[in-house]
Design an enzyme around this catalytic site. Sequence first.
Site, PDB file in Angstrom:
ATOM      1  N   TYR A  48      17.340  24.248  -7.670  1.00 17.02           N
ATOM      2  CA  TYR A  48      16.224  23.850  -6.902  1.00 17.02           C
ATOM      3  C   TYR A  48      15.819  22.534  -6.993  1.00 17.02           C
ATOM      4  O   TYR A  48      14.376  22.162  -6.936  1.00 17.02           O
ATOM      5  CB  TYR A  48      14.949  24.885  -7.270  1.00 17.02           C
ATOM      6  CG  TYR A  48      15.487  26.489  -7.063  1.00 17.02           C
ATOM      7  CD1 TYR A  48      15.819  26.952  -5.912  1.00 17.02           C
ATOM      8  CD2 TYR A  48      15.613  27.204  -8.225  1.00 17.02           C
ATOM      9  CE1 TYR A  48      16.420  28.254  -5.847  1.00 17.02           C
ATOM     10  CE2 TYR A  48      16.066  28.490  -8.440  1.00 17.02           C
ATOM     11  CZ  TYR A  48      16.471  29.067  -7.012  1.00 17.02           C
ATOM     12  OH  TYR A  48      16.831  30.295  -7.059  1.00 17.02           O
ATOM     13  N   GLY A  69      17.196  36.093 -11.148  1.00 13.61           N
ATOM     14  CA  GLY A  69      16.034  35.622 -11.754  1.00 13.61           C
ATOM     15  C   GLY A  69      15.921  35.419 -13.209  1.00 13.61           C
ATOM     16  O   GLY A  69      14.849  35.229 -13.917  1.00 13.61           O
ATOM     17  N   PRO A  92      22.476  35.741  -9.838  1.00 17.09           N
ATOM     18  CA  PRO A  92      21.956  34.726 -10.473  1.00 17.09           C
ATOM     19  C   PRO A  92      22.016  33.225  -9.829  1.00 17.09           C
ATOM     20  O   PRO A  92      23.161  32.930  -9.280  1.00 17.09           O
ATOM     21  CB  PRO A  92      22.420  34.493 -11.888  1.00 17.09           C
ATOM     22  CG  PRO A  92      24.059  35.110 -11.641  1.00 17.09           C
ATOM     23  CD  PRO A  92      23.728  36.062 -10.406  1.00 17.09           C
ATOM     24  N   TYR A  98       5.166  23.177  -7.989  1.00 18.19           N
ATOM     25  CA  TYR A  98       4.758  24.437  -8.958  1.00 18.19           C
ATOM     26  C   TYR A  98       4.233  23.918 -10.293  1.00 18.19           C
ATOM     27  O   TYR A  98       4.063  24.594 -11.027  1.00 18.19           O
ATOM     28  CB  TYR A  98       6.262  25.156  -9.332  1.00 18.19           C
ATOM     29  CG  TYR A  98       6.921  25.689  -8.526  1.00 18.19           C
ATOM     30  CD1 TYR A  98       6.705  26.423  -7.248  1.00 18.19           C
ATOM     31  CD2 TYR A  98       8.207  25.221  -8.495  1.00 18.19           C
ATOM     32  CE1 TYR A  98       7.693  27.060  -6.492  1.00 18.19           C
ATOM     33  CE2 TYR A  98       9.218  25.566  -7.535  1.00 18.19           C
ATOM     34  CZ  TYR A  98       8.864  26.535  -6.617  1.00 18.19           C
ATOM     35  OH  TYR A  98       9.851  27.126  -5.709  1.00 18.19           O
ATOM     36  N   CYS A 157       3.677   7.915  -1.420  1.00 22.01           N
ATOM     37  CA  CYS A 157       2.336   7.753  -1.332  1.00 22.01           C
ATOM     38  C   CYS A 157       1.583   9.161  -1.366  1.00 22.01           C
ATOM     39  O   CYS A 157       1.108   9.522  -0.285  1.00 22.01           O
ATOM     40  CB  CYS A 157       2.081   7.069   0.042  1.00 22.01           C
ATOM     41  SG  CYS A 157       2.711   5.550   0.055  1.00 22.01           S
TER      42      CYS A 157
HETATM   43  C1  LIG Z   1      16.382  33.189  -5.053  1.00 15.43           C
HETATM   44  C2  LIG Z   1      17.072  34.331  -5.134  1.00 15.43           C
HETATM   45  C3  LIG Z   1      17.983  34.884  -5.914  1.00 15.43           C
HETATM   46  C4  LIG Z   1      18.211  33.705  -7.171  1.00 15.43           C
HETATM   47  O1  LIG Z   1      17.061  33.646  -7.982  1.00 15.43           O
HETATM   48  P1  LIG Z   1      17.259  32.875  -9.329  1.00 15.43           P
HETATM   49  O2  LIG Z   1      15.735  33.038 -10.031  1.00 15.43           O
HETATM   50  O3  LIG Z   1      17.684  31.319  -9.167  1.00 15.43           O
HETATM   51  O4  LIG Z   1      18.286  33.606 -10.268  1.00 15.43           O
HETATM   52  C5  LIG Z   1      18.617  35.836  -6.014  1.00 15.43           C
HETATM   53  N1  LIG Z   1      18.644  36.672  -5.127  1.00 15.43           N
HETATM   54  C6  LIG Z   1      17.507  36.481  -3.801  1.00 15.43           C
HETATM   55  C7  LIG Z   1      17.657  37.443  -3.078  1.00 15.43           C
HETATM   56  C8  LIG Z   1      17.003  35.365  -3.962  1.00 15.43           C
HETATM   57  O5  LIG Z   1      15.989  35.231  -3.039  1.00 15.43           O
END
Ligand SMILES: *Cc1c(COP(=O)(O)O)cnc(C)c1O
Length: 420
Positions: A376, A245, A280, A322, A348
């Site tokens: 992503y 995250g 991560p 987003y 389109c």
């Molecule tokens: C998507 C996800 C991550 C990675 O999240 P990032 O924001 O890309 O670091 C880690 N663990 C789980 C369970 C996820 O679904």
Amino acid sequence: MTTALPVPTLNVGPAGLTLEGVALADIAERFGTPTYVYSRAALTAAYEAYQQALGQRKALVCYAVKANSSLGILSVFARLGAGFDIVSGGELARVLAAGGDAGKVIFSGVGKTRDEMRYALEAGIGCFNVESAAELDRLAEVAASMGKRAPIAFRVNPDVNPNTHPYISTGLRSNKFGVAFTEALDLYRKAATLPHIEISGIDCHIGSQLLDPAPMAEATDKILGLVDQLASEGIKLDHIDLGGGLGIRYRDEEPPTPTEYLKPLLERFAGRDEALCFEPGRSLVGNAGLLLTRIEYLKPGVEKNFAIIDAAMNDLARPALYDAYHEIVAVAPRSLPATRYEVVGPICESGDFLGHDRDLAVDTGDLLAILSAGAYGMTMSSNYNTRPRAAEVLVDGDTVHVIRERETLEHLLRGERPLP
Ligand SMILES: *Cc1c(COP(=O)(O)O)cnc(C)c1O
């Protein structure tokens, strides 16, 4: 606004932008456009930043494969000794094909099928992050049928608000992910009675593009409270997984470094002997990649000017999905006054834009780099409008490795047939 480019190994040279030792114009010439371009040095630096922050602590960084699952990217992390966080059997196949160590794989996701469980048990993965009581029952049954014990952690929902986009916040009570904090204790007690389940750890993941360490520290306090309660009942865990995250800079965000982000967490782990895991994704690959694209047409309008490029929302969905911002820069800006453009693809849909109101000194046929596209990007791409997917190349010093060939129309039509 910061002036440095968010992709750390991108430089301005006399012939335009270069990534490590390679001119982006040369890449476009050799491999065409649109092409995703990644820097091995930037991938490595991002991973090393975590390792450095973790120091001598018993820890494992498990790269979240869904951020970018190309074999070339996975192989860079496998060689660095990373673990992997997967969300499907398909991602496990990719990790194994890229030389990843099955024992360092953790399997997340709310909908694991029996087949995926069997495949993962057969491969000998490190841990299943179990997200519901029903999944625990299913996993116990599958493991029993194979005469194996499945290592598990529960993904516990700490119910903290990560202050991020609602689509990428996952740790609130209202989300579909994880088991409720209040139910976790009972689930561990139950799991401890199952002969084909081996309790290994605990997991949480509160959201994505986090720019503030405080919610994660709050979640850690909750998780550690639960871990201590489990220990007092004789249920001992060997690892604590705090998810992924950590955010990156797309525009003018100022995300903490891994050292800053981990500091309050590591403080809370002083004197504990559980291994620490992280998952991560974005922060390992996001700023190590860009999407290289060419301007097909410039279309002046009454209200807006359009730069129509050969990449589109099927290649990079984040802006359309987003309303995400990606920096867009000319590979070799011209010495003419910049014009303000809507940078759009040929699809389109009115939502098919890559950037609004961008000031660019460019002409038809010029190259643009859409930055911070390593996470992503390719993994969320599609064939919408029957557009073959982009090529992907990995720059390593002066060398360019093609890690995915551009799709052809033959690839697209394979497996389909008209009525006889
Ligand atoms: C998507 C996800 C991550 C990675 O999240 P990032 O924001 O890309 O670091 C880690 N663990 C789980 C369970 C996820 O679904």
